[in-house]
Enzyme design. Sequence first.
Site, PDB file in Angstrom:
ATOM      1  N   ARG A  72       0.840  -1.148  -0.018  1.00  0.00           N
ATOM      2  CA  ARG A  72      -0.012  -0.180  -0.092  1.00  0.00           C
ATOM      3  C   ARG A  72       0.914   1.087  -0.038  1.00  0.00           C
ATOM      4  NH1 ARG A  72      -3.970  -2.571   4.232  1.00  0.00           N
ATOM      5  NH2 ARG A  72      -1.974  -2.760   5.256  1.00  0.00           N
ATOM      6  N   LYS A 181       3.938 -17.482   9.004  1.00  0.00           N
ATOM      7  CA  LYS A 181       3.083 -17.814  10.085  1.00  0.00           C
ATOM      8  C   LYS A 181       2.677 -16.400  10.796  1.00  0.00           C
ATOM      9  CE  LYS A 181       5.185 -18.271  14.223  1.00  0.00           C
ATOM     10  NZ  LYS A 181       5.551 -17.008  14.841  1.00  0.00           N
ATOM     11  N   ASP A 210       8.065 -21.967   8.260  1.00  0.00           N
ATOM     12  CA  ASP A 210       8.560 -21.881   9.751  1.00  0.00           C
ATOM     13  C   ASP A 210       9.965 -21.731   9.666  1.00  0.00           C
ATOM     14  OD1 ASP A 210       9.309 -23.041  12.368  1.00  0.00           O
ATOM     15  OD2 ASP A 210       7.705 -23.885  12.562  1.00  0.00           O
ATOM     16  N   HIS A 211      10.508 -20.512  10.152  1.00  0.00           N
ATOM     17  CA  HIS A 211      11.778 -20.349   9.750  1.00  0.00           C
ATOM     18  C   HIS A 211      12.642 -21.063  10.564  1.00  0.00           C
ATOM     19  CE1 HIS A 211      11.507 -17.732  13.249  1.00  0.00           C
ATOM     20  NE2 HIS A 211      12.920 -17.517  13.247  1.00  0.00           N
ATOM     21  N   LYS A 215      17.087 -23.261   9.791  1.00  0.00           N
ATOM     22  CA  LYS A 215      18.064 -23.130  10.598  1.00  0.00           C
ATOM     23  C   LYS A 215      19.184 -24.323  10.361  1.00  0.00           C
ATOM     24  CE  LYS A 215      15.983 -20.282  14.284  1.00  0.00           C
ATOM     25  NZ  LYS A 215      16.498 -18.756  14.142  1.00  0.00           N
ATOM     26  N   GLU A 249      14.282 -16.325  24.654  1.00  0.00           N
ATOM     27  CA  GLU A 249      14.641 -15.294  24.206  1.00  0.00           C
ATOM     28  C   GLU A 249      15.126 -14.276  24.959  1.00  0.00           C
ATOM     29  OE1 GLU A 249      12.678 -14.105  20.170  1.00  0.00           O
ATOM     30  OE2 GLU A 249      11.140 -14.922  21.558  1.00  0.00           O
ATOM     31  N   ASP A 268       2.796 -18.130  19.405  1.00  0.00           N
ATOM     32  CA  ASP A 268       3.851 -17.690  18.647  1.00  0.00           C
ATOM     33  C   ASP A 268       4.895 -18.592  18.394  1.00  0.00           C
ATOM     34  OD1 ASP A 268       4.840 -15.126  17.727  1.00  0.00           O
ATOM     35  OD2 ASP A 268       6.356 -15.135  19.358  1.00  0.00           O
ATOM     36  N   HIS A 273       7.181 -23.554  15.899  1.00  0.00           N
ATOM     37  CA  HIS A 273       8.681 -23.708  15.894  1.00  0.00           C
ATOM     38  C   HIS A 273       8.904 -24.950  16.881  1.00  0.00           C
ATOM     39  CE1 HIS A 273       8.890 -20.116  13.984  1.00  0.00           C
ATOM     40  NE2 HIS A 273       8.743 -19.175  14.952  1.00  0.00           N
ATOM     41  N   LYS A 373       9.992 -15.205  26.586  1.00  0.00           N
ATOM     42  CA  LYS A 373      10.717 -14.057  25.996  1.00  0.00           C
ATOM     43  C   LYS A 373      11.225 -13.415  27.268  1.00  0.00           C
ATOM     44  CE  LYS A 373       8.309 -12.532  21.845  1.00  0.00           C
ATOM     45  NZ  LYS A 373       9.202 -12.927  21.115  1.00  0.00           N
ATOM     46  N   LYS A 378      19.434 -15.885  25.138  1.00  0.00           N
ATOM     47  CA  LYS A 378      18.589 -16.479  24.138  1.00  0.00           C
ATOM     48  C   LYS A 378      19.338 -17.910  23.956  1.00  0.00           C
ATOM     49  CE  LYS A 378      17.974 -15.747  19.093  1.00  0.00           C
ATOM     50  NZ  LYS A 378      16.760 -15.682  19.097  1.00  0.00           N
TER      51      LYS A 378
END
Length: 522
Positions: A72, A181, A210-211, A215, A249, A268, A273, A373, A378
């Site tokens: 947009r 996702k 799903d990143h 990995k 994380e 999330d 994941h 989180k 991490k």
Amino acid sequence: MTQTVTATNGVPGGDANPLRAGVASSRITDPCNVVFFGASGDLVKRMLMPAMYNLRLEDILPANYGILGFSRCEWQTADFRDGMRKSIDEFSRSGPAKDPLWSDFAKRLSFVNGSFDDAAAFKQLRAQLERNDAELGTGGNRLYYLSTPPSLFGTIIDRLDEAGLGPKNNKTGWTRIIIEKPFGTDLASARALQAEVNKVFDEKAVYRIDHYLGKEPVQDIMALRFANVIFEPLWNRRYVESVQITATETVGVEERGGYYDNAGALRDMIQNHVMNLLALVAMEPPVSPTADNIRDEKFKVLSALRPMDRSRIMLDTARGQYGAGTIGGKPVPGYREEPNVNPKSNTETYAAVKLLIDNWRWADVPFFLRSGKRMARKNSEIAIRFKGIPHRLFGETGDSIDNNVLVMKIQPEEGVSLRFSAKVPGPKMHIRAVSMDFNYGTGFGVVSAPAYERLIGDAMRGDATLFTRWDAVQQAWEQVMPILETWQSSTDETFPNYAAGSQGPASSDRMLAADGAEWRKI
Ligand code: BG6
């Protein structure tokens, strides 16, 4: 337009490393256009465009390719090129964009401005795709990447179809779609989205990202299990005491409070994941390494998960929300003080779940999953804790003989570590736990490519192995729904129940203690 600008993988000594000798070129053969919907968004800026640029830098993109942005945002193609150069300069792992590669890359970027429900804008998109086919030799092959809020996925797919941009109207090449996702926000909405997607795209053309699956150490799970003889005989209930899967994380919700406050850690991270990690670690060997054979096994193991017993949810799960605390020596606010978060929010920023797999391999072995989180570190890892020795022969009084633990380290360290017992040098038989460590970076002399690079490249190749199939998505939703519903229907009066920068809530430790287990320190 097919000027070749080659580069190595950019890592000193990378190609010279004998462990990489004989590794075949991974250049994609099919020409193709990649269309990013939501092209002015954060993901395109930080991840996707730098990934495209680095795919080019590594000589992986096909000779003939085009990249189209659709959003947009009131940009012209020149603005898009400028914006993308800035994002590469800032976020690319290979540093700022360089000529002559950049100018060649920039020529292939074009932009279509429009709202996602505007049929006229989709006509323009079609015209641009056809121009690219004629001028860049992209052969009618199209990869759409939906990087917009999920509420727009259905509309975009409808408009693509109406504009004749769906697979059934493409007579010259293939048409695929990558969907970011979250795929739905619960079981019902996931099914509704799937129905919309399926109206236009056959499952074979759908690449659900799903990143985590992109990995490198996650891909290595299968190599570790099925390219070695020494682990698999022990990979079952006879030798494994428990499995812990962790994805923590230090970051909070950053600018994403609005999204996150309606999502929470279970949706999330765990539903996608972490469940994908569980599937890879627990599945049976596939009959062959094809996308569908692997995904068949992942689905099977997810369908063997014991459904959550609603009366035990408070015992077999733990939820948490961070309060103010300290991360890296700096004070940080609590979740309820974050921007766009309800000051009385009941959303969990930490989730832990105990799952059991009802099959021959895993009966009664607890799988402990956790994600949070604003934790102390991490850390994403899978730890297989083996049973204790059957009979103690060695060790002086006071020596403990620890169980063997195999840890697959996903991030920030990437590698594998095996903890075992050894004799302490000296005249007595003292026993201590020591570890054998493999680290990817030093082992192979390369820095792993970011997940998105691998995944976009795979979708361009038509390899869906590292993408989640609908049956698995549905199964994962089925598994988490009772937890989601229970948590949503009851306010956790203890929130906030862990300090930012800590190991998580005490309720989660209690959950493991009930099984005589303890979380590994993150
Ligand atoms: C995303 C989540 O899917 O994964 C984020 O939406 C999370 O909330 C991120 O921060 C974690 O990814 P990574 O690769 O940093 O572990």
